[in-house]
Design a protein around this motif. Structure first.
Motif, PDB file in Angstrom:
ATOM      1  N   UNK A 103      34.318  41.729  43.540  1.00 47.67           N
ATOM      2  CA  UNK A 103      33.496  40.574  44.210  1.00 47.67           C
ATOM      3  C   UNK A 103      33.745  39.615  43.173  1.00 47.67           C
ATOM      4  N   UNK A 104      33.559  39.883  42.014  1.00 45.27           N
ATOM      5  CA  UNK A 104      33.782  38.786  41.045  1.00 45.27           C
ATOM      6  C   UNK A 104      35.163  38.022  41.061  1.00 45.27           C
ATOM      7  N   UNK A 105      36.120  38.964  41.251  1.00 43.64           N
ATOM      8  CA  UNK A 105      37.671  38.225  41.258  1.00 43.64           C
ATOM      9  C   UNK A 105      37.840  37.390  42.626  1.00 43.64           C
ATOM     10  N   UNK A 106      36.989  38.022  43.655  1.00 38.88           N
ATOM     11  CA  UNK A 106      37.152  37.291  44.808  1.00 38.88           C
ATOM     12  C   UNK A 106      36.495  35.782  44.823  1.00 38.88           C
ATOM     13  N   UNK A 107      35.190  35.930  44.367  1.00 34.85           N
ATOM     14  CA  UNK A 107      34.433  34.774  44.003  1.00 34.85           C
ATOM     15  C   UNK A 107      35.203  33.695  43.295  1.00 34.85           C
ATOM     16  N   UNK A 108      35.728  33.934  42.047  1.00 32.44           N
ATOM     17  CA  UNK A 108      36.395  33.289  41.075  1.00 32.44           C
ATOM     18  C   UNK A 108      37.757  32.761  41.698  1.00 32.44           C
ATOM     19  N   UNK A 109      38.445  33.507  42.468  1.00 29.80           N
ATOM     20  CA  UNK A 109      39.643  33.067  42.943  1.00 29.80           C
ATOM     21  C   UNK A 109      39.295  31.935  43.959  1.00 29.80           C
ATOM     22  N   UNK A 110      38.225  31.923  44.468  1.00 31.80           N
ATOM     23  CA  UNK A 110      37.742  30.750  45.269  1.00 31.80           C
ATOM     24  C   UNK A 110      37.463  29.544  44.598  1.00 31.80           C
ATOM     25  N   UNK A 111      36.643  29.547  43.321  1.00 26.74           N
ATOM     26  CA  UNK A 111      36.290  28.390  42.887  1.00 26.74           C
ATOM     27  C   UNK A 111      36.961  27.904  41.821  1.00 26.74           C
ATOM     28  N   UNK A 112      37.867  28.798  41.235  1.00 21.56           N
ATOM     29  CA  UNK A 112      38.579  28.189  40.029  1.00 21.56           C
ATOM     30  C   UNK A 112      39.728  27.582  40.528  1.00 21.56           C
ATOM     31  N   UNK A 167      28.409  41.146  34.206  1.00 18.86           N
ATOM     32  CA  UNK A 167      27.955  40.263  33.018  1.00 18.86           C
ATOM     33  C   UNK A 167      28.529  40.533  31.881  1.00 18.86           C
ATOM     34  N   UNK A 168      28.936  39.236  30.946  1.00 19.99           N
ATOM     35  CA  UNK A 168      29.725  39.753  29.795  1.00 19.99           C
ATOM     36  C   UNK A 168      29.734  38.261  29.171  1.00 19.99           C
ATOM     37  N   UNK A 169      30.677  38.310  28.086  1.00 21.50           N
ATOM     38  CA  UNK A 169      31.167  37.082  27.454  1.00 21.50           C
ATOM     39  C   UNK A 169      31.640  35.985  28.927  1.00 21.50           C
ATOM     40  N   UNK A 170      31.558  34.786  28.637  1.00 13.98           N
ATOM     41  CA  UNK A 170      32.112  33.943  29.633  1.00 13.98           C
ATOM     42  C   UNK A 170      33.508  34.087  29.857  1.00 13.98           C
ATOM     43  N   UNK A 171      34.284  34.209  28.480  1.00 15.28           N
ATOM     44  CA  UNK A 171      35.504  34.008  28.513  1.00 15.28           C
ATOM     45  C   UNK A 171      36.176  35.300  29.238  1.00 15.28           C
ATOM     46  N   UNK A 172      35.548  36.407  28.836  1.00 15.29           N
ATOM     47  CA  UNK A 172      35.838  37.844  29.586  1.00 15.29           C
ATOM     48  C   UNK A 172      35.866  38.006  30.913  1.00 15.29           C
ATOM     49  N   UNK A 173      34.608  37.349  31.222  1.00 19.14           N
ATOM     50  CA  UNK A 173      34.246  37.577  32.944  1.00 19.14           C
ATOM     51  C   UNK A 173      35.242  36.587  33.565  1.00 19.14           C
ATOM     52  N   UNK A 174      35.532  35.278  32.953  1.00 21.07           N
ATOM     53  CA  UNK A 174      36.502  34.447  33.702  1.00 21.07           C
ATOM     54  C   UNK A 174      37.958  34.656  33.547  1.00 21.07           C
ATOM     55  N   UNK A 175      38.331  35.245  32.603  1.00 22.25           N
ATOM     56  CA  UNK A 175      39.548  35.689  32.238  1.00 22.25           C
ATOM     57  C   UNK A 175      40.118  36.971  32.960  1.00 22.25           C
ATOM     58  N   UNK A 176      38.974  37.945  32.673  1.00 27.55           N
ATOM     59  CA  UNK A 176      39.337  39.263  33.432  1.00 27.55           C
ATOM     60  C   UNK A 176      38.042  39.824  34.070  1.00 27.55           C
ATOM     61  N   UNK A 177      37.841  39.206  35.253  1.00 22.91           N
ATOM     62  CA  UNK A 177      36.677  39.743  35.974  1.00 22.91           C
ATOM     63  C   UNK A 177      37.130  41.169  36.329  1.00 22.91           C
ATOM     64  N   UNK A 178      35.870  42.308  36.245  1.00 23.14           N
ATOM     65  CA  UNK A 178      36.355  43.420  36.671  1.00 23.14           C
ATOM     66  C   UNK A 178      35.951  44.001  37.836  1.00 23.14           C
ATOM     67  N   UNK A 179      34.954  43.422  38.537  1.00 22.41           N
ATOM     68  CA  UNK A 179      34.430  43.618  39.912  1.00 22.41           C
ATOM     69  C   UNK A 179      35.339  42.947  40.710  1.00 22.41           C
TER      70      UNK A 179
END
Ligand code: ADP
Ligand code: MG
Length: 250
Positions: free
Chosen positions: A241-250, A227-239
């Motif tokens: 699993x987040x990176x994997x999920x975002x790479x599929x939906x963005x 969790x974090x600011x939307x810009x941070x999480x979307x631009x620089x996902x740290x985890x």
């Protein structure tokens, strides 16, 4: 406005929420993303008394959800007290759930008339103002079947607002809409956020999360992964699993 402390929820032997810790301050918009089955809807349903948690604490607007705490012990609230707590929360679902035999105006008037027993003239006036607010002043006398999905969802938002909730929950409010109707619903939600409403929004609309969200939560398999600011999480996902999920939906 909302605080979850180690919230656990199981269905039978399946643990769906595995210790959720989250906080939403008054006036904040928290967006929640995550794969299907990760527990997003269950979390909203626990906040709105549609499910009971098995362990942990959930607070809304200063109240412990569903319980009273006394001398370190928890006592279940009576139906009337639960109803009073639920009135502080408005919820909008993926499907519009309007009453098909009522006009848009009647849909918005229904709960204040039935639950709050307010005078009809006043209720009508406020319902009309709410329909104007969601851009449907000219559809007051239309039935749901005569409205587009986007218009129906805006009526559903007006109907939730009619109870003057302190908190609004949105569970994928645009997922069932044709793409060209998504924008009008998100615009109404954005205005609501700008007016200071506290909101938790489960959504796949990353543009909305980035622009309107104060915080962004990524859930997976019943836990808050990031969790974090939307810009941070979307631009620089740290985890990963987040990176994997975002790479599929963005
Ligand atoms: P999401 O909204 O993130 O897609 P849900 O909260 O709907 O996830 O579901 C999380 C998990 O809980 C899923 O595996 C789902 O099958 C299960 N689940 C949800 N509601 C129930 C229920 N009433 N009984 C049994 N299992 C349920
Ligand atoms: Mg869901």
């Amino acid at each position: 406005m909302v605080r979850a402390e180690q919230v656990h929820k199981s269905f039978g032997r399946t643990e769906v929420l595995k210790g959720i810790d989250l906080e939403v301050k008054p006036g904040e918009v928290m967006c929640v993303i995550g794969p299907s089955g990760s527990g997003k809807s269950t979390f909203l349903r626990c906040i709105n008394h549609l499910e009971k948690i098995n362990a942990g604490r959930l607070y809304v607007n200063g109240h412990l959800v569903g319980y009273r705490e006394k001398g370190g012990k928890l006592y279940e609230l009576r139906d009337k007290e639960v109803a009073a707590q639920r009135r502080e929360i408005g919820m909008v679902f993926q499907r519009f759930n309007l009453f098909p035999h009522m006009t848009a105006l009647e849909n918005v008037m229904e709960a204040p008339l039935r639950v709050k027993r307010q005078p009809k003239g006043e209720v009508r006036e406020r319902a009309t103002a709410l329909l104007n607010r969601v851009g449907l002043g000219d559809k007051a006398n239309s039935y749901p079947a005569q409205l587009s999905g986007g218009q129906q969802q805006r009526v559903a938002i007006a109907r939730a607002l009619a109870m003057e909730p302190a908190l609004m929950l949105f569970d994928e409010p645009t997922s069932a809409l044709d793409p060209e109707l998504v924008g009008e619903v998100l615009e109404v939600m954005k205005q609501l956020a700008l007016d200071g409403m506290t909101m938790i929004v489960v959504t796949h609309e990353m543009g909305f999360a980035r622009e309107v969200g104060d915080s962004l939560v990524f859930m997976d398999e019943g836990v808050v992964v990031e969790k974090g600011s939307p810009r941070e999480v979307l631009a620089n996902p740290r985890h990963p699993r987040t990176q994997d999920f975002l790479s599929k939906v963005l």
